[in-house]
Design a protein around this motif. Structure first.
Motif: not given
Length: 98
Positions: A32-45
């Motif tokens: 995502l960072n390489k695309l100019g985006a950002r992972l804000v958070d991730i949850y396993w559900t």
């Protein structure tokens, strides 16, 4: 940046390699960072989805490219929702009201 909520389900391949899921999340964040985006958070559900991601991206095209890259790895299937924050929604309401 726009906010996206991505709902993920493991494929048979993804669940069989569940031990790698934390590393795969880190790899996704880097992609995502390489695309100019950002992972804000991730949850396993528990429930109908195996994971939920909150992502920020500059536009729909970038968010879609990220989903395509992730899906191409074969570990998950994605459903992505464009999300609007409170202030964004106020602007939408004002625009709709004329």
């Amino acid at each position: 940046m726009a906010t996206y909520i991505t709902l993920l389900n493991w494929t048979e391949r993804g669940v069989s390699a569940y031990k790698d899921t934390a590393r795969r999340a880190e790899d996704f964040s880097a992609a995502l960072n390489k695309l100019g985006a950002r992972l804000v958070d991730i949850y396993w559900t528990d429930g109908p989805y195996d994971l939920v991601c909150i992502i920020e991206a500059p536009d729909d095209e970038t968010a879609t490219a990220a989903s395509l890259q992730l899906g191409a790895l074969g570990n998950v299937r994605t459903t992505t929702l464009r999300a609007f924050g409170r202030e964004e929604m106020r602007g939408i309401i004002a625009k709709a009201a004329g």
